[in-house]
Enzyme design. Structure first.
Site, PDB file in Angstrom:
ATOM      1  N   CYS A 297      -4.066 -23.153 -26.683  1.00  0.00           N
ATOM      2  CA  CYS A 297      -4.927 -22.665 -27.408  1.00  0.00           C
ATOM      3  C   CYS A 297      -6.395 -22.929 -27.692  1.00  0.00           C
ATOM      4  O   CYS A 297      -6.598 -23.657 -28.600  1.00  0.00           O
ATOM      5  CB  CYS A 297      -4.242 -22.857 -28.984  1.00  0.00           C
TER       6      CYS A 297
ATOM      7  N   GLY B 236     -10.316 -42.361  -2.877  1.00  0.00           N
ATOM      8  CA  GLY B 236      -9.185 -41.937  -3.871  1.00  0.00           C
ATOM      9  C   GLY B 236      -8.812 -40.383  -3.737  1.00  0.00           C
ATOM     10  O   GLY B 236      -7.625 -40.206  -2.791  1.00  0.00           O
ATOM     11  N   ARG B 237      -9.685 -39.515  -4.012  1.00  0.00           N
ATOM     12  CA  ARG B 237      -9.577 -38.258  -3.813  1.00  0.00           C
ATOM     13  C   ARG B 237      -9.124 -37.745  -2.299  1.00  0.00           C
ATOM     14  O   ARG B 237      -8.233 -36.900  -1.949  1.00  0.00           O
ATOM     15  CB  ARG B 237     -10.930 -37.550  -4.066  1.00  0.00           C
TER      16      ARG B 237
ATOM     17  N   ARG C 149      -9.859 -30.078 -15.041  1.00  0.00           N
ATOM     18  CA  ARG C 149     -11.138 -30.291 -14.325  1.00  0.00           C
ATOM     19  C   ARG C 149     -12.053 -29.080 -14.493  1.00  0.00           C
ATOM     20  O   ARG C 149     -13.237 -29.290 -14.339  1.00  0.00           O
ATOM     21  CB  ARG C 149     -11.061 -30.565 -12.855  1.00  0.00           C
TER      22      ARG C 149
ATOM     23  N   TYR D 150     -15.740 -29.926 -15.918  1.00  0.00           N
ATOM     24  CA  TYR D 150     -16.768 -30.048 -15.005  1.00  0.00           C
ATOM     25  C   TYR D 150     -16.788 -28.563 -14.222  1.00  0.00           C
ATOM     26  O   TYR D 150     -17.852 -28.290 -13.048  1.00  0.00           O
ATOM     27  CB  TYR D 150     -16.460 -30.774 -13.594  1.00  0.00           C
TER      28      TYR D 150
ATOM     29  N   GLU E  80     -13.013 -47.614  -0.987  1.00  0.00           N
ATOM     30  CA  GLU E  80     -12.162 -47.263  -1.742  1.00  0.00           C
ATOM     31  C   GLU E  80     -11.861 -45.780  -1.994  1.00  0.00           C
ATOM     32  O   GLU E  80     -12.398 -45.170  -2.679  1.00  0.00           O
ATOM     33  CB  GLU E  80     -12.897 -47.778  -3.325  1.00  0.00           C
TER      34      GLU E  80
HETATM   35  C1  LIG Z   1     -13.446 -43.400  -8.842  1.00  0.00           C
HETATM   36  C2  LIG Z   1     -13.702 -44.565  -7.945  1.00  0.00           C
HETATM   37  C3  LIG Z   1     -13.250 -44.516  -6.783  1.00  0.00           C
HETATM   38  C4  LIG Z   1     -12.843 -43.341  -6.007  1.00  0.00           C
HETATM   39  O1  LIG Z   1     -13.256 -42.291  -6.143  1.00  0.00           O
HETATM   40  P1  LIG Z   1     -13.075 -41.044  -5.249  1.00  0.00           P
HETATM   41  O2  LIG Z   1     -14.120 -40.008  -5.488  1.00  0.00           O
HETATM   42  O3  LIG Z   1     -11.774 -40.391  -5.700  1.00  0.00           O
HETATM   43  O4  LIG Z   1     -13.082 -41.326  -3.580  1.00  0.00           O
HETATM   44  C5  LIG Z   1     -13.561 -45.609  -6.108  1.00  0.00           C
HETATM   45  N1  LIG Z   1     -14.111 -46.683  -6.290  1.00  0.00           N
HETATM   46  C6  LIG Z   1     -14.445 -46.883  -7.904  1.00  0.00           C
HETATM   47  C7  LIG Z   1     -15.136 -47.984  -8.346  1.00  0.00           C
HETATM   48  C8  LIG Z   1     -14.236 -45.727  -8.544  1.00  0.00           C
HETATM   49  O5  LIG Z   1     -14.642 -45.652  -9.828  1.00  0.00           O
END
Ligand SMILES: *Cc1c(COP(=O)(O)O)cnc(C)c1O
Length: 432
Positions: A362, A293-294, A331, A335, A291
C-alpha cells in the site's frame, strides 16, 4: 538477455536459472521466490581467489562482504571456497558463527558498533575489528584490559576517492559518516592513538570507495593513496602497517547494456600498482584484503513473481502487478535501481511490451521497475527480475506484514531451500 551464465532458455521456451526451469520452480516453491545459482556464486568466488593467487602470489585474502546476502548456507559456501568474510553487525557474526565459519577470518566493520556487539565479537574470536572512530578505539582498549588480551584492528580511512558507476572524484570526500579523514590529519592522529593504546594491536588500514564501480582506475588510485599513507606512517611515526584492506564495490550487470570491467582484471591491475608503489617508496608489500559483495551473488540471482493483474491506463502506461514488491526488493524505491525483467513462461519470445512492474504494498512508490520491456504479460505468468542476488533478501522487510519469500539454491538443475518462506506465525512471533 545476457546478465550472467545463470540464465538460459530450455526447449519449452521457459527461462532456466542454474539449469532449473523457472516456471517449475515457481510452481514447486510458490512465489515470490528468490533463486540463486550455486555454480555462478562459486565461479565468482574462484575468480577472485584465483586472481589473488595468480597476480599477488596469494599474499592476501578475499573476504565476502556478507551484507550483500547473509544466511548460514552462504557462509558455508564462502568458507568452502577458502574465503573470509566481512560482517557489519552482531546478527551477521551470529549467523557466521552458527554456520561454523572460521572466526579468525572475519573482519568486523561498522560506524557504530554497539558495546554489546564489540563484546560479542571479542568473545566469538572475530579476527579483526575495523575501527571507525576514536570512541570505538577507546571502548576496545578498555575491553582489551577486561579480557586480558590485545585486539587486532584496522582503521577505516577516508582516502578522498569517491567512486560511482561511471566516474570518480579525487578530492574532498570528508563528508562521509564512515572512518577517519586523510586530508585533515585525523587519520594520522587515529593511527598514533591506536599505536599508543596498550590493548590495541594496529595491524592495518582499510578503505571502501563506493559500490557498483565499473572501472578499475578508481581502485588503482585508492591503492596508491593508501600506500602513500602507509609510507608516511612508517617513515614519520615508525609504525609498521602489515595489512591493507581495499574494500569492495565491484560493479555487476543489472542491465544488458551494463559493461563492468571483468573483476579478474582487478587484482592484475591493482597488484601492479601495489608492487611498483611499494618498490618506489621502499616499503614492504602489504597483505591485501578485498571485499566483494555484490560481485559474488548479485548476478547469480533472480526473483520470481506471479503476475496478478495487468492494468492498462490508456496513453499513460501499463501496470503489471506482482505478488511481491518493495518488501522483497526495496532498491527501486530507495535508489531507482535498474533491472531487467522477463516473463519466464515466454522467455524465448521478444520482449516488446513496455510495462511498469508494481508491487502489492500500500504505497504508490512500490514499483520494481518503470517503463521496462517484457514479453506479453498475462495473469498467472511467472515474472522474473534479474540480478537480485545481492541487497534484496538482505534488505527485505515485513512491511504490510508480508512474510519474506523463501530462497532456493539451484545447482546444475537441482534445487533446495536454503531459507524457508516466512509464515504468518513468524510475523507475530515477537508480538506480546
Ligand atoms: C558494502 C561494503 C562492501 C561490499 O560492497 P559491494 O558493492 O557489495 O561489493 C565491502 N566493504 C565494505 C566496508 C562495505 O561497506
Amino acid at each position: 538477455m545476457n546478465i550472467s551464465e545463470s540464465f538460459g532458455c530450455n526447449e519449452k521456451g521457459h527461462l532456466t536459472i542454474g539449469g532449473a526451469d523457472a516456471v517449475e520452480l515457481a510452481k514447486e516453491y510458490s512465489t515470490p521466490l528468490y533463486v540463486l545459482d550455486e555454480q555462478e556464486i562459486r565461479k565468482n568466488c574462484r575468480g577472485f581467489v584465483n586472481s589473488m593467487n595468480e597476480y599477488y602470489g596469494g599474499n592476501g585474502l578475499v573476504l565476502y562482504a556478507s551484507k550483500a546476502f547473509s544466511c548460514k548456507e552462504m557462509y558455508r559456501i564462502v568458507m568452502s571456497e577458502g574465503m573470509g568474510a566481512d560482517v557489519v553487525s552482531g546478527g551477521e557474526i551470529y549467523t557466521a558463527l552458527k554456520a561454523g565459519f572460521p572466526m579468525d577470518k572475519i573482519y568486523f566493520h561498522g560506524n557504530n558498533k554497539t558495546y554489546d556487539e564489540l563484546v560479542f565479537a571479542i568473545e566469538s574470536g572475530v579476527g579483526r575489528i575495523v575501527v571507525d572512530n576514536i570512541f570505538e578505539l577507546e571502548t576496545l582498549n578498555s575491553l582489551a584490559a577486561k579480557y586480558g588480551k590485545k585486539i587486532d584492528v584496522l582503521l577505516r580511512i577516508k582516502p578522498g576517492v569517491n567512486a560511482h558507476t561511471h566516474d570518480f572524484v579525487r578530492t574532498g570526500q570528508i563528508d562521509s559518516k564512515f572512518g577517519f579523514a586523510l586530508e585533515t590529519g585525523e587519520a594520522m592522529e587515529a593511527i598514533k592513538a591506536a599505536n599508543a593504546s596498550v590493548g590495541i594491536n594496529l595491524v592495518g588500514i582499510h578503505c571502501h570507495i563506493g559500490s557498483q564501480i565499473f572501472d578499475i582506475s578508481p581502485f588503482e588510485y585508492a591503492a596508491k593513496v593508501m600506500l602513500e599513507f602507509i609510507e608516511k606512517i612508517e617513515k614519520d611515526e615508525g609504525i609498521e602497517i602489515v595489512e591493507l584492506n581495499l574494500g569492495g564495490g565491484f560493479g555487476i550487470k543489472y542491465l544488458d547494456s551494463d559493461n563492468p570491467a571483468p573483476f579478474q582484471n582487478y587484482m592484475e591491475r591493482v597488484s601492479k600498482v601495489i608492487k611498483s608503489e611499494c618498490a618506489a617508496r621502499e616499503i614492504k608489500t602489504p597483505y591485501i584484503l578485498i571485499e566483494p559483495g555484490r560481485a559474488i551473488v548479485g548476478a547469480a540471482g533472480a526473483t520470481l513473481y506471479t503476475i496478478g493483474a495487468v492494468k492498462e491506463i490508456p496513453d499513460i502506461r501499463t501496470y503489471v502487478t506482482v505478488d511481491g514488491g518493495m518488501n522483497d526488493n526495496p532498491r527501486y524505491i530507495l535508489y531507482k535501481s535498474e533491472y531487467e525483467a522477463a516473463v519466464a513462461d515466454k522467455f524465448s519470445q521478444e520482449r516488446d511490451f513496455t510495462v511498469t512492474i508494481a508491487g502489492k504494498c500500500c504505497e504508490s512508490g512500490d514499483l520494481i521497475q518503470e517503463n521496462t520491456k517484457i514479453q506479453k504479460p498475462e495473469i498467472g505468468d511467472t515474472l522474473a527480475v534479474f540480478s537480485t542476488g545481492a541487497y534484496n533478501y538482505s534488505m527485505a522487510s515485513n512491511y504490510n506484514r508480508i512474510p519474506r519469500p523463501a530462497t532456493v539454491m539451484v545447482n546444475n538443475g537441482e534445487s533446495r531451500v536454503i531459507i524457508k518462506r516466512e509464515t504468518y506465525e513468524d510475523i507475530i512471533r515477537n508480538d506480546v
